[in-house]
Write a protein that holds these residues in place. Structure first.
Motif, PDB file in Angstrom:
ATOM      1  N   HIS B 147      -6.878 -54.549   4.731  1.00 30.40           N
ATOM      2  CA  HIS B 147      -7.699 -53.371   4.520  1.00 30.40           C
ATOM      3  C   HIS B 147      -8.251 -52.945   5.878  1.00 30.40           C
ATOM      4  CE1 HIS B 147     -11.776 -51.748   3.369  1.00 30.40           C
ATOM      5  NE2 HIS B 147     -10.952 -50.945   2.737  1.00 30.40           N
ATOM      6  N   LEU B 148      -7.903 -51.754   6.352  1.00 33.68           N
ATOM      7  CA  LEU B 148      -8.109 -51.392   7.763  1.00 33.68           C
ATOM      8  C   LEU B 148      -9.545 -51.479   8.282  1.00 33.68           C
ATOM      9  CD1 LEU B 148      -6.676 -50.553  10.346  1.00 33.68           C
ATOM     10  CD2 LEU B 148      -7.065 -48.188   9.679  1.00 33.68           C
ATOM     11  N   PRO B 149     -10.538 -50.794   7.651  1.00 34.91           N
ATOM     12  CA  PRO B 149     -11.891 -50.892   8.216  1.00 34.91           C
ATOM     13  C   PRO B 149     -12.406 -52.335   8.222  1.00 34.91           C
ATOM     14  CG  PRO B 149     -11.759 -49.121   6.617  1.00 34.91           C
ATOM     15  CD  PRO B 149     -10.493 -49.889   6.506  1.00 34.91           C
ATOM     16  N   GLY B 150     -12.057 -53.102   7.174  1.00 33.17           N
ATOM     17  CA  GLY B 150     -12.475 -54.502   7.123  1.00 33.17           C
ATOM     18  C   GLY B 150     -11.852 -55.298   8.253  1.00 33.17           C
ATOM     19  N   LEU B 151     -10.581 -55.023   8.487  1.00 35.03           N
ATOM     20  CA  LEU B 151      -9.843 -55.676   9.568  1.00 35.03           C
ATOM     21  C   LEU B 151     -10.554 -55.456  10.894  1.00 35.03           C
ATOM     22  CD1 LEU B 151      -6.803 -56.878   9.605  1.00 35.03           C
ATOM     23  CD2 LEU B 151      -6.251 -54.745  10.728  1.00 35.03           C
ATOM     24  N   ILE B 152     -10.946 -54.185  11.130  1.00 37.35           N
ATOM     25  CA  ILE B 152     -11.597 -53.842  12.392  1.00 37.35           C
ATOM     26  C   ILE B 152     -12.991 -54.471  12.465  1.00 37.35           C
ATOM     27  CG2 ILE B 152     -12.524 -51.921  13.752  1.00 37.35           C
ATOM     28  CD1 ILE B 152     -10.180 -50.243  12.744  1.00 37.35           C
TER      29      ILE B 152
END
Lengths: 119, 281
Positions: B147-152
């Motif tokens: 999950h992109l924002p979580g990854l970041i």
């Protein structure tokens, strides 16, 4: 299953909020008042004290500028005798102390800052 | 119904242990104290702001809370900053780095800089150091590893936590200046490989309920994570004044050297900071 905060959690939060506000307030106040003035160093000499066969004189260096001074070198003359002192850091709006020693009772002392750099 | 006080005490104790675990090396580092009084107040404010943002992101994606309303996340993050201030002040005072003869600016400077890593440590400690199972009912829906924002968010948190330990030291500059360009390139390749390996491992850990990811997705995540790591490295170097007056080549070299630590943090962060627990269902 929502649980309300207990008194301890509210207390910790209140104390934290006050502390964080103080630090941010102080930094903001500082940010508004700081113009990035270069270090401005003043030297103050204390009374000579005889100890272990030498005369020690306290040197107080005060930095009135907005920038920290690094590797500050100070030279002090007493008659024809010369001593020097090096202080690693004098942060902005702070002071640091050191001592210089002379072999004879100090008379007519003169002090000056030889040089410093900014970090 | 209020939470029992004993439970909160345990949670704070976990937080403080985490804070100490991550910040002790930095409380004992000379460059940290010096940076505290030599960088200006504006940079310290930006640092504090960034810390608060990272705390909020971490609390949102991996925090301990049973329900995460925006207000709760803010309250938790402020609490963590406050506890970090207290903990840093106590330790710095015990180490004789804070005293009444210092100017107010010197004291706030030292505290503001140490608080960054202590606060993130407290947040991680609260959420991960032996939390009781039932406690952690946070956002399961956000716990998809890719999950992109979580990854970041998790990547940034881990990168800062690890890279902060070496960022203030002179060694980064020395290595960057003396190293050969092809070895710097190898360091960048090593960072990427490290991220890929950890991603692969964490994918295994998550297998009990998640779909396995295609090599393409993994590669995409790895590139994003290395970008996050490089950004964190550049931010930290700027923060510690290591980029002042340096040429482009030296800046890039320093970012890559620190980027190894940041990449390790960003990827290992997934294993350390973001444990996926077996869901109760």
């Amino acid at each position: 299953m929502k649980q309300e905060k207990n008194w301890l959690e509210w207390l910790v939060f209140a104390v934290s909020a006050v502390l964080v506000a103080c630090v941010i307030g102080q930094l903001s106040f500082d940010a508004i008042n700081v113009d990035g003035e270069p270090p401005s160093l003043e030297i103050e000499l204390g009374e000579p004290r005889q100890q272990a066969g030498a005369y020690a004189v306290e040197v107080t260096i005060r930095n009135g500028g907005d920038t920290t001074a690094e590797a500050v070198k100070v030279e002090v003359f007493s008659g024809d005798e010369r001593s020097e002192l090096e202080i690693d850091f004098v942060p902005r709006h702070s002071f640091k102390r050191g001592w210089v020693t002379f072999t004879r009772p100090p008379t007519d002392m003169q002090a000056r800052v030889l040089g410093y750099k900014t970090p | 119904m209020a939470r029992p006080v004993s439970k909160s005490v345990k949670e704070y104790a976990r937080g403080l242990a985490g804070g100490l675990l991550f910040s002790l090396p930095l409380l004992y580092t000379m460059e940290m104290w010096q940076t505290g009084f030599s960088v200006g107040p504006i940079r310290l404010l930006i640092g504090l702001g960034a810390t608060l943002a990272v705390l909020m992101a971490y609390n949102f994606y991996a925090g301990i809370r049973r329900d995460t309303t925006f207000a709760e996340i803010v309250i938790d993050s402020v609490e963590e900053l406050g506890l970090a201030l207290l903990l840093s002040a106590l330790l710095l005072w015990l180490l004789h780095r804070l005293g009444p003869d210092m100017g107010l600016q010197e004291i706030t400077g030292k505290l503001a800089i140490e608080v960054m890593v202590t606060a993130i440590g407290i947040s991680v400690g609260r959420a991960q150091l032996g939390a009781d199972e039932g406690d952690d009912q946070g956002l399961e829906r956000h716990r998809l590893p890719h999950h992109l924002p979580g990854l970041i968010a998790i990547g940034t948190c881990g990168a800062l936590l690890v890279a902060l330990n070496v960022a203030p030291t002179d060694e980064i500059r020395v290595i960057a200046l003396q190293n050969r360009p092809w070895k710097l390139l190898l360091l960048a390749v090593l960072s990427q490989l490290m991220i890929l390996v950890v991603l692969f491992l964490s994918d295994f850990r998550g297998t009990h309920r998640e779909v396995r990811h295609t090599p393409g997705q993994m590669l995409r995540s790895a590139v994003i994570m290395y970008a996050v790591a490089l950004c964190c490295a550049a931010f930290l170097l700027w923060f510690f004044g290591r980029l002042n007056g340096e040429g482009m080549g030296v800046i890039a070299a320093q970012v890559v050297v620190l980027g190894v630590a940041a990449a390790l943090g960003a990827s290992a962060g997934r294993l350390l900071l973001h444990q996926t627990k077996a869901s109760p269902k």
